[in-house]
Design an enzyme around this catalytic site. Structure first.
Site, PDB file in Angstrom:
ATOM      1  N   ASN A  76     -14.827  -4.789   2.661  1.00 27.18           N
ATOM      2  CA  ASN A  76     -14.134  -6.054   2.382  1.00 27.18           C
ATOM      3  C   ASN A  76     -14.985  -7.248   2.817  1.00 27.18           C
ATOM      4  O   ASN A  76     -15.048  -8.267   2.131  1.00 27.18           O
ATOM      5  CB  ASN A  76     -12.772  -6.089   3.091  1.00 27.18           C
ATOM      6  CG  ASN A  76     -11.675  -5.483   2.226  1.00 27.18           C
ATOM      7  OD1 ASN A  76     -11.958  -4.911   1.186  1.00 27.18           O
ATOM      8  ND2 ASN A  76     -10.435  -5.598   2.657  1.00 27.18           N
ATOM      9  N   VAL A 104       0.836  -1.211   0.000  1.00 25.42           N
ATOM     10  CA  VAL A 104       0.000   0.000   0.000  1.00 25.42           C
ATOM     11  C   VAL A 104       0.868   1.259   0.000  1.00 25.42           C
ATOM     12  O   VAL A 104       0.614   2.203  -0.754  1.00 25.42           O
ATOM     13  CB  VAL A 104      -0.936  -0.014   1.241  1.00 25.42           C
ATOM     14  CG1 VAL A 104      -1.707   1.289   1.354  1.00 25.42           C
ATOM     15  CG2 VAL A 104      -1.894  -1.189   1.165  1.00 25.42           C
ATOM     16  N   GLY A 162     -15.476 -20.049  -7.231  1.00 28.41           N
ATOM     17  CA  GLY A 162     -14.122 -20.580  -7.371  1.00 28.41           C
ATOM     18  C   GLY A 162     -13.715 -21.359  -6.140  1.00 28.41           C
ATOM     19  O   GLY A 162     -14.573 -21.831  -5.379  1.00 28.41           O
ATOM     20  N   LYS A 164     -14.063   0.471   5.678  1.00 29.68           N
ATOM     21  CA  LYS A 164     -13.113  -0.446   5.036  1.00 29.68           C
ATOM     22  C   LYS A 164     -13.450  -1.906   5.364  1.00 29.68           C
ATOM     23  O   LYS A 164     -13.525  -2.764   4.481  1.00 29.68           O
ATOM     24  CB  LYS A 164     -11.695  -0.098   5.505  1.00 29.68           C
ATOM     25  CG  LYS A 164     -10.641  -1.110   5.165  1.00 29.68           C
ATOM     26  CD  LYS A 164     -10.370  -1.172   3.670  1.00 29.68           C
ATOM     27  CE  LYS A 164      -9.543  -2.375   3.321  1.00 29.68           C
ATOM     28  NZ  LYS A 164      -8.438  -2.163   2.480  1.00 29.68           N
ATOM     29  N   GLY A 196      -8.685 -15.781  -1.190  1.00 32.36           N
ATOM     30  CA  GLY A 196      -7.420 -15.815  -0.461  1.00 32.36           C
ATOM     31  C   GLY A 196      -6.823 -14.426  -0.425  1.00 32.36           C
ATOM     32  O   GLY A 196      -7.543 -13.430  -0.519  1.00 32.36           O
ATOM     33  N   LEU A 220     -19.108 -12.207  -7.956  1.00 33.13           N
ATOM     34  CA  LEU A 220     -20.034 -13.342  -7.942  1.00 33.13           C
ATOM     35  C   LEU A 220     -19.449 -14.481  -8.774  1.00 33.13           C
ATOM     36  O   LEU A 220     -20.184 -15.266  -9.366  1.00 33.13           O
ATOM     37  CB  LEU A 220     -21.390 -12.920  -8.528  1.00 33.13           C
ATOM     38  CG  LEU A 220     -22.324 -12.149  -7.596  1.00 33.13           C
ATOM     39  CD1 LEU A 220     -23.641 -11.830  -8.305  1.00 33.13           C
ATOM     40  CD2 LEU A 220     -22.602 -12.921  -6.301  1.00 33.13           C
ATOM     41  N   LYS A 222      -7.910 -12.069   6.456  1.00 32.19           N
ATOM     42  CA  LYS A 222      -7.450 -11.369   7.668  1.00 32.19           C
ATOM     43  C   LYS A 222      -8.513 -10.374   8.146  1.00 32.19           C
ATOM     44  O   LYS A 222      -8.809 -10.304   9.343  1.00 32.19           O
ATOM     45  CB  LYS A 222      -6.138 -10.643   7.309  1.00 32.19           C
ATOM     46  CG  LYS A 222      -5.729  -9.507   8.205  1.00 32.19           C
ATOM     47  CD  LYS A 222      -4.396  -8.933   7.776  1.00 32.19           C
ATOM     48  CE  LYS A 222      -4.477  -7.855   6.729  1.00 32.19           C
ATOM     49  NZ  LYS A 222      -4.961  -6.543   7.158  1.00 32.19           N
ATOM     50  N   GLU A 264      -4.781  -6.012  -5.440  1.00 39.87           N
ATOM     51  CA  GLU A 264      -3.508  -6.447  -5.996  1.00 39.87           C
ATOM     52  C   GLU A 264      -3.744  -6.827  -7.456  1.00 39.87           C
ATOM     53  O   GLU A 264      -4.778  -7.382  -7.803  1.00 39.87           O
ATOM     54  CB  GLU A 264      -2.956  -7.649  -5.213  1.00 39.87           C
ATOM     55  CG  GLU A 264      -2.589  -7.250  -3.809  1.00 39.87           C
ATOM     56  CD  GLU A 264      -1.835  -8.322  -3.037  1.00 39.87           C
ATOM     57  OE1 GLU A 264      -1.217  -9.205  -3.662  1.00 39.87           O
ATOM     58  OE2 GLU A 264      -1.854  -8.259  -1.802  1.00 39.87           O
ATOM     59  N   CYS A 324      -5.830  -9.828   2.383  1.00 42.77           N
ATOM     60  CA  CYS A 324      -6.828  -8.891   2.927  1.00 42.77           C
ATOM     61  C   CYS A 324      -8.094  -9.573   3.429  1.00 42.77           C
ATOM     62  O   CYS A 324      -8.367  -9.546   4.631  1.00 42.77           O
ATOM     63  CB  CYS A 324      -7.178  -7.860   1.862  1.00 42.77           C
ATOM     64  SG  CYS A 324      -5.730  -6.997   1.270  1.00 42.77           S
TER      65      CYS A 324
HETATM   66  C1  UGA Z   1      -9.246  -6.748  -1.757  1.00 44.77           C
HETATM   67  C2  UGA Z   1     -10.334  -5.724  -2.137  1.00 44.77           C
HETATM   68  O1  UGA Z   1     -10.942  -6.103  -3.374  1.00 44.77           O
HETATM   69  C3  UGA Z   1      -9.734  -4.308  -2.260  1.00 44.77           C
HETATM   70  O2  UGA Z   1     -10.777  -3.376  -2.508  1.00 44.77           O
HETATM   71  C4  UGA Z   1      -9.047  -3.961  -0.941  1.00 44.77           C
HETATM   72  O3  UGA Z   1      -8.413  -2.692  -1.013  1.00 44.77           O
HETATM   73  C5  UGA Z   1      -7.985  -4.984  -0.643  1.00 44.77           C
HETATM   74  O4  UGA Z   1      -8.599  -6.295  -0.560  1.00 44.77           O
HETATM   75  C6  UGA Z   1      -7.337  -4.618   0.664  1.00 44.77           C
HETATM   76  O5  UGA Z   1      -8.025  -4.666   1.700  1.00 44.77           O
HETATM   77  O6  UGA Z   1      -6.204  -4.127   0.667  1.00 44.77           O
HETATM   78  P1  UGA Z   1      -7.375  -8.104  -3.123  1.00 44.77           P
HETATM   79  O7  UGA Z   1      -7.257  -8.937  -1.893  1.00 44.77           O
HETATM   80  O8  UGA Z   1      -6.145  -7.568  -3.765  1.00 44.77           O
HETATM   81  O9  UGA Z   1      -8.321  -6.817  -2.833  1.00 44.77           O
HETATM   82  O10 UGA Z   1      -8.073  -8.996  -4.247  1.00 44.77           O
HETATM   83  P2  UGA Z   1      -9.552  -9.244  -4.781  1.00 44.77           P
HETATM   84  O11 UGA Z   1      -9.582  -8.954  -6.224  1.00 44.77           O
HETATM   85  O12 UGA Z   1     -10.559  -8.595  -3.944  1.00 44.77           O
HETATM   86  O13 UGA Z   1      -9.672 -10.840  -4.608  1.00 44.77           O
HETATM   87  C7  UGA Z   1      -9.643 -11.448  -3.334  1.00 44.77           C
HETATM   88  C8  UGA Z   1      -9.907 -12.938  -3.462  1.00 44.77           C
HETATM   89  O14 UGA Z   1     -11.248 -13.177  -3.846  1.00 44.77           O
HETATM   90  C9  UGA Z   1      -9.043 -13.648  -4.500  1.00 44.77           C
HETATM   91  O15 UGA Z   1      -8.620 -14.887  -3.959  1.00 44.77           O
HETATM   92  C10 UGA Z   1      -9.985 -13.873  -5.673  1.00 44.77           C
HETATM   93  O16 UGA Z   1      -9.650 -14.986  -6.455  1.00 44.77           O
HETATM   94  C11 UGA Z   1     -11.296 -14.091  -4.933  1.00 44.77           C
HETATM   95  N1  UGA Z   1     -12.485 -13.787  -5.760  1.00 44.77           N
HETATM   96  C12 UGA Z   1     -12.746 -12.504  -6.158  1.00 44.77           C
HETATM   97  C13 UGA Z   1     -13.368 -14.813  -6.085  1.00 44.77           C
HETATM   98  O17 UGA Z   1     -13.167 -15.990  -5.729  1.00 44.77           O
HETATM   99  N2  UGA Z   1     -14.484 -14.506  -6.811  1.00 44.77           N
HETATM  100  C14 UGA Z   1     -14.765 -13.240  -7.208  1.00 44.77           C
HETATM  101  O18 UGA Z   1     -15.820 -13.037  -7.863  1.00 44.77           O
HETATM  102  C15 UGA Z   1     -13.863 -12.215  -6.882  1.00 44.77           C
END
Ligand code: UGA
Length: 433
Positions: free
Chosen positions: A212, A11, A257, A208, A261, A254, A267, A156, A264
């Protein structure tokens, strides 16, 4: 205006560079000299699309980014000091470990000589910024300051774009002066008419976690619905699509999968629940999401194990190790959890990932690794697609079929059309279809 970022993790580094791109002078402070030295030599600590170019631009060319392992003088020259250190999960009670945040608050208090706004950008439970204020009041020598909360919503893999084109900016303050200063930091986004929510500090901190946790809830929900789809012959992709067309629901997050993981969601939902308990209230939905997601990769591993009547000498190619594409981050990666479960059951894993191999080799001592998809799949009894990297979306499945021992694919991200894959002669198992 001068800005200081304390912590050059994900960040801090990305936000610092994006503020430099806005035109501010930014000093990124970190006590880890090795990390800073590597950066000074142009070596990025993480893989993130666009990061290296932005760093090279603002460190070597515009010189708007400076790196330092000392608080002083950078923070005395800064109008805004962002705290961007890690808040990992405590092992004992699943709460966020705030020791790094509080250490920074103490050091900042000892070092500032001019008014500034101390902003928590790290994800911290509600009440943390107040505690920062108390700590600073104890250690400060007569300088005025304000604290504020300005949570980040960077994903990320697309963090720079998320910073430059956010859905909203949240500014939590308790003085007009600090609100005005923080708004001026985001003035470049006025052009794109980004909504700015100005609120109190507690509300900003809570937004926040609520955001999340809600996104995590959507994922856990659709994953459980996908289980039902498998039992009744329904198709989860059509269910998601149809649900998402309802504007009240929305199409994003939606995608069924292997579970969510990363550093963020897992945790943050735990810390959110602990916060609720501390305040003698319950977030039972968030608790259910946590449990559901913990079981998700274990259930998927069981399904894969069950697929093979004979459990010994099963060799599996595991494609994708990062928790999502476009990152080398393997924290709480469901691919790795599944790989480990298969190994416990006696299977052998040969893994390949476009970017996270270095990280994975340190963590996954029982895996073997291949340098590309073909080598990973050669002579294997099955192929698992664990992460939806673009590289895996258009594999030459006819060629790959000749390489594997048995043409079986477990597509945990539903990136292929079942009929197409089956037509080529593969046994194809996906999620909720
Ligand atoms: C997440 C939030 O999306 C951000 O807005 C936030 O700033 C960040 O955490 C944080 O707190 O710093 P991130 O963990 O980088 O971001 O990734 P995401 O794209 O949110 O995906 C998280 C997990 O959910 C991944 O394992 C992804 O594969 C899974 N996912 C996501 C699904 O299984 N299905 C979905 O439809 C979307």
């Amino acid at each position: 205006m001068n800005i200081a970022m304390i912590g050059t993790g994900y960040v801090g580094l990305i936000s610092g560079l994006c503020f430099a791109e806005f035109g501010f002078n930014v000093t990124c402070i970190d006590k880890d000299k090795n990390r800073l030295n590597a950066l000074k030599n142009g070596k990025m600590p993480i893989f993130e699309p666009g990061l290296e170019d932005l760093f090279n631009k603002h460190f070597f060319t515009t010189k708007k980014i400076k790196l330092s392992n000392q608080m002083s003088p950078a923070i005395s020259n800064a109008k805004v000091v962002f705290i961007t250190v890690g808040t990992p999960t405590r092992r004992i009670n699943e709460d966020a470990d705030l020791s790094a945040v509080y250490d920074v608050a103490k050091e900042v208090a000892k070092n500032i000589t001019n008014y500034c706004v101390i902003v928590t950008k790290s994800t911290v439970p509600v009440g943390t910024s107040r505690k920062i204020k108390n700590i600073m009041t104890r250690y400060i020598k007569g300088t005025n300051f304000d604290v504020a909360s300005n949570p980040e919503f960077l994903r990320e893999g697309s963090a720079i774009n998320d910073f430059m084109r956010p859905d909203r900016i949240i500014i939590g303050t308790d003085t007009k002066k600090s609100e005005k200063i923080l708004k001026s930091v985001y003035r470049p986004l006025y052009l794109t008419e980004t909504p700015i929510i100005s609120t109190n500090i507690e509300t900003a901190e809570l937004i926040k976690y609520a955001s999340n946790s809600f996104l995590a809830t959507k994922i856990a929900f659709i994953n459980e619905v996908s289980n039902l789809c498998e039992k009744v012959g329904a198709n989860i992709q059509d269910v998601s699509k149809a649900m998402g067309l309802d504007k009240r629901i929305g199409a994003k997050f939606l995608h069924a999968g292997p579970g969510f993981g990363g550093s963020c969601f897992p945790k943050d939902i735990k810390a959110f629940s602990v916060t609720a308990k501390k305040h003698k209230t319950k977030l039972s939905i968030v608790d259910a999401v946590n449990l559901s997601n913990k079981n998700r990769p274990i259930e998927i591993a069981k399904k894969i194990i069950k697929y093979f009547p004979k459990k010994s000498k099963i060799n599996i190619a595991l494609l994708g190790l990062s928790f999502k594409p476009n990152t080398d981050d393997i924290r709480d990666s469901t691919s790795i959890i599944i790989g480990n479960k298969l190994i416990e059951a006696g299977f052998k894993i040969c893994a390949y990932d476009p970017k996270s191999m270095e990280n994975a080799k340190l963590k996954c001592k029982n895996f073997s690794f291949a340098n590309n998809v073909n080598d990973a799949c050669a002579n294997m009894d099955a192929v698992i697609i664990g992460t939806e990297w673009n590289e895996f979306r258009a594999l030459d499945l006819s060629k790959l079929k000749r390489l594997v021992k048995k043409p079986v694919i477990f597509d945990l991200r539903n990136i292929y059309n079942p009929d197409d894959v089956k037509r080529i002669g593969w046994e194809y198992v996906s999620i909720g279809r």
